[in-house]
Design a protein around this motif. Structure first.
Motif, PDB file in Angstrom:
ATOM      1  N   ASN A  34      -4.101  -5.550  -2.028  1.00 57.67           N
ATOM      2  CA  ASN A  34      -3.181  -4.306  -1.327  1.00 57.67           C
ATOM      3  C   ASN A  34      -3.652  -3.459  -0.373  1.00 57.67           C
ATOM      4  O   ASN A  34      -3.122  -2.998   0.559  1.00 57.67           O
ATOM      5  CB  ASN A  34      -2.746  -3.613  -2.729  1.00 57.67           C
ATOM      6  CG  ASN A  34      -1.242  -4.494  -3.297  1.00 57.67           C
ATOM      7  OD1 ASN A  34      -0.160  -4.063  -3.103  1.00 57.67           O
ATOM      8  ND2 ASN A  34      -1.600  -5.264  -4.196  1.00 57.67           N
ATOM      9  N   THR A  45       2.973   3.756  -2.148  1.00 62.18           N
ATOM     10  CA  THR A  45       3.554   3.068  -3.103  1.00 62.18           C
ATOM     11  C   THR A  45       3.104   3.307  -4.457  1.00 62.18           C
ATOM     12  O   THR A  45       3.814   3.856  -5.515  1.00 62.18           O
ATOM     13  CB  THR A  45       3.338   1.566  -2.914  1.00 62.18           C
ATOM     14  OG1 THR A  45       3.707   1.100  -1.777  1.00 62.18           O
ATOM     15  CG2 THR A  45       3.750   0.753  -4.039  1.00 62.18           C
ATOM     16  N   ALA A 108       6.966  -0.286  -0.829  1.00 62.03           N
ATOM     17  CA  ALA A 108       6.330  -1.411  -1.600  1.00 62.03           C
ATOM     18  C   ALA A 108       6.886  -2.790  -1.003  1.00 62.03           C
ATOM     19  O   ALA A 108       6.173  -3.631  -0.798  1.00 62.03           O
ATOM     20  CB  ALA A 108       6.987  -1.394  -3.216  1.00 62.03           C
ATOM     21  N   THR A 156       3.287  -8.019  -6.157  1.00 63.43           N
ATOM     22  CA  THR A 156       3.583  -7.055  -7.155  1.00 63.43           C
ATOM     23  C   THR A 156       2.738  -6.650  -8.072  1.00 63.43           C
ATOM     24  O   THR A 156       3.034  -5.592  -8.834  1.00 63.43           O
ATOM     25  CB  THR A 156       5.014  -7.507  -7.646  1.00 63.43           C
ATOM     26  OG1 THR A 156       4.739  -8.923  -8.313  1.00 63.43           O
ATOM     27  CG2 THR A 156       6.026  -7.864  -6.708  1.00 63.43           C
ATOM     28  N   GLN A 159       1.238  -3.141  -8.077  1.00 59.98           N
ATOM     29  CA  GLN A 159       2.440  -2.321  -8.235  1.00 59.98           C
ATOM     30  C   GLN A 159       2.648  -2.373  -9.525  1.00 59.98           C
ATOM     31  O   GLN A 159       2.985  -1.034 -10.421  1.00 59.98           O
ATOM     32  CB  GLN A 159       3.696  -2.644  -7.225  1.00 59.98           C
ATOM     33  CG  GLN A 159       3.159  -2.496  -5.869  1.00 59.98           C
ATOM     34  CD  GLN A 159       4.187  -3.161  -5.093  1.00 59.98           C
ATOM     35  OE1 GLN A 159       5.285  -3.502  -5.204  1.00 59.98           O
ATOM     36  NE2 GLN A 159       3.803  -3.868  -3.915  1.00 59.98           N
TER      37      GLN A 159
END
Length: 599
Positions: A34, A45, A108, A156, A159
């Motif tokens: 990320n 995010t 995101a 994901t 996150q």
């Protein structure tokens, strides 16, 4: 794990049992992906999620105060205007929290696409550095498939980890409000969700193991499906009217996979429903008992219920995100392990080879991983600069495997290979291969332009391209192409041209000549060529290539001009010499020559 000198692809037969340490490594791996994919987007995010958590905590506290005043206003004890003014902070917090959440979702979504590309690039990089022999092990493909599943979820995972932190902060805020009513309730409400927590842990491990166990069947189904939709197999399937037969092989396997996934989902769902039912009963029992026995004011009770609902909702969200994190993390752990694994990687470094003078194999042998016998045994072979050396033998005699050793694509299981008296094990294999070119028998027909098909690189040299097309006898064909060297050679992707088998083989020869190698390996170079094209190729060898040539062919009458001929039989050198010497020996070569083997 080593098999006959070659490291196998995985070292394990079954899917790995990932523990907490693997999960933490997967989270760290996803966080790095990320961050490298977009630092600002990552900050926005994660920051938006944390801001939403802080605002939720503030909202719970503001709600407690506002509910008391709002009830008082409804009873006429406080002016309505004061109640409205008191509620403005709460409503403002709700609005800002909604905006922060939406902004985080947009960031995101933008970041997710980039992380997905970065994760897939990790899979491709791992495959690229894997030694060629490892591709003989089907477990490598199972491992790559699991890594691809992890790559699909990499966007994901970081996150989700931030979401868990956000949910934990929200739980702390809601619990703080509940503590004012009853500290015991603040402890019992999360405890009421224990059945869900336990069930989620069980389901996660079960789903991963069950899904990973289906990977070999899934790969097989994908292969059977691909055969039915790809142009490479379309002609033969229709010529043999085999489309229905292939569909009949694919359908039961696809049905089996669908049924297996349904059974996995059903088992998970039934467990989850039972756990949720028990948790819900426990939750409302705790709430009812607390309100009944604590006797709070109406406003305090309303605020407490609001906080309790938030506490339950955030705790349930925490469980869901934690389970999703762990489920995604298990496959991403496969990707992280693959990205970090160097056990099957090509050796790095080593000395750079000098221009080839002599390449020697001494007592070289080779056995494929898992094979019961050697493919090659006791090979002694010499290639001298400027020579044309032919390698002949029946199908399955080991000719191509021997060429793989010569080309530094395989390492011998035993014996040595020297390049100008330097053991190739001490040389940089990438630089060795840079001095070798191979016109493969099963060459790849890339859906690229003609130029890219020859150069297989970004910057084609015009002079070398002209010489390569001449060596491949492509000039006449080139004049007929609508865009010359820039013509896309595949109709499937919008090109206007598909080449014949002979044209593709000449292109593969041009691809090899373009590299101007010290050693040129031609594996059945004339299999799809007519006699005129075959004679042109051999004249081209003399005119355009001054280096060493290793010629592998079934057409034994085509190698009479070679400087030296090696006859391979059942993985061993049966005899070698010039054409005249071998004919005079009246051995294996003579029998092949008299019967016209391969002609």
């Amino acid at each position: 794990m080593t098999v006959n000198g070659a490291t196998d692809a995985t070292g394990e037969q079954d899917p790995p049992a990932h523990g907490l340490r693997d999960l933490l490594r997967a989270v760290a791996f996803a966080t790095r992906l990320n961050w490298r994919s977009g630092r600002l987007l990552t900050i926005v995010t994660v920051g938006a999620q944390l801001l939403a958590a802080v605002l939720l905590a503030a909202g719970v506290l503001a709600a407690a105060q506002w509910f008391e005043i709002l009830l008082a206003a409804l009873q006429g004890r406080v002016p309505v205007g004061e109640a409205v003014r008191t509620g403005l902070p709460f409503l403002t917090i709700l609005a800002v929290r909604a905006i922060a959440a939406q902004g985080g979702q947009l960031a995101a979504a933008r970041l997710g696409g980039r992380v997905g590309v970065a994760a897939q690039a990790q899979v491709l990089a791992a495959a690229a550095r894997t030694r060629l022999i490892a591709f003989q092990d089907p477990r490598l493909f199972d491992r790559l498939h699991r890594a691809n599943l992890g790559a699909a979820q990499a966007d994901t995972l970081a996150q989700q980890a931030a979401g868990i932190i956000s949910a934990a902060m929200s739980i702390a805020a809601a619990a703080g409000a509940v503590v004012t009513l009853s500290p015991l309730m603040a402890l019992l409400i999360p405890a009421s969700l224990a059945p869900q927590i336990i069930t989620e842990v069980i389901n996660i491990r079960y789903r991963y193991r069950a899904t990973a166990a289906l990977v070999p069947d899934q790969r097989r189904a994908d292969y059977l499906h691909g055969l039915q939709v790809m142009p490479a197999s379309a002609k033969e399937l229709r010529a043999y009217q085999a489309t229905g037969w292939l569909a009949d092989r694919w359908r039961p396997l696809a049905t089996h996979l669908a049924d297996a996934q349904w059974r996995i989902g059903l088992r998970v769902q039934l467990r989850d429903m039972a756990a949720r039912a028990v948790s819900t009963v426990l939750f409302f029992a705790v709430v009812a008992a607390g309100i009944a026995f604590m006797g709070p004011t109406a406003g305090a009770a309303t605020a407490a219920i609001y906080a309790l609902l938030h506490l339950r909702g955030q705790t349930a969200a925490l469980i869901t995100m934690s389970s999703t994190l762990q489920a995604s993390g298990m496959f991403l752990a496969d990707l992280a392990a693959l990205a970090a694994d160097r056990s099957t990687a090509e050796p790095q470094g080593g000395a750079a080879p000098e221009p080839l003078r002599t390449l020697r194999l001494r007592a070289a042998g080779f056995r494929y991983p898992g094979a019961g016998a050697d493919a090659l045994t006791g090979i002694d072979l010499d290639l001298h600069a400027g020579q044309v050396v032919a390698l002949v033998g029946e199908n399955g005699s080991g000719k191509t495997t021997l060429a793989m050793l010569v080309a530094a694509l395989y390492r011998p299981t035993c014996g040595t290979i020297t390049w100008n008296d330097a053991d190739t094990a001490t040389l940089d294999p990438h630089q060795v291969r840079a001095r070798i070119a191979w016109a493969f028998q099963d060459f790849t027909r890339y859906a690229f332009t003609l130029s890219d098909n020859i150069t297989l690189g970004p910057d084609g040299d015009p002079a070398r391209l002209r010489q390569a097309t001449a060596a491949g006898r492509l000039q006449t064909m080139l004049q007929t192409l609508p865009h010359g060297l820039a013509t896309l050679l595949n109709r499937q992707y919008g090109g206007q041209v598909d080449l014949s088998g002979g044209q593709w083989q000449r292109l593969a020869i041009a691809r090899a000549f373009y590299r101007r190698p010290d050693l040129l390996i031609l594996d059945e170079p004339t299999a799809a060529l007519d006699p005129a094209a075959e004679q042109h190729l051999f004249r081209t060898l003399a005119r355009h290539h001054s280096g060493t040539v290793l010629l592998i062919t079934h057409r034994i009458h085509s190698v009479t001009f070679a400087d030296h001929i090696y006859v391979l039989h059942q993985g061993r050198i049966a005899e070698h010499g010039t054409h005249e010497q071998l004919i005079a020996a009246n051995g294996h070569y003579t029998r092949m020559y008299d019967t016209g083997a391969g002609d």
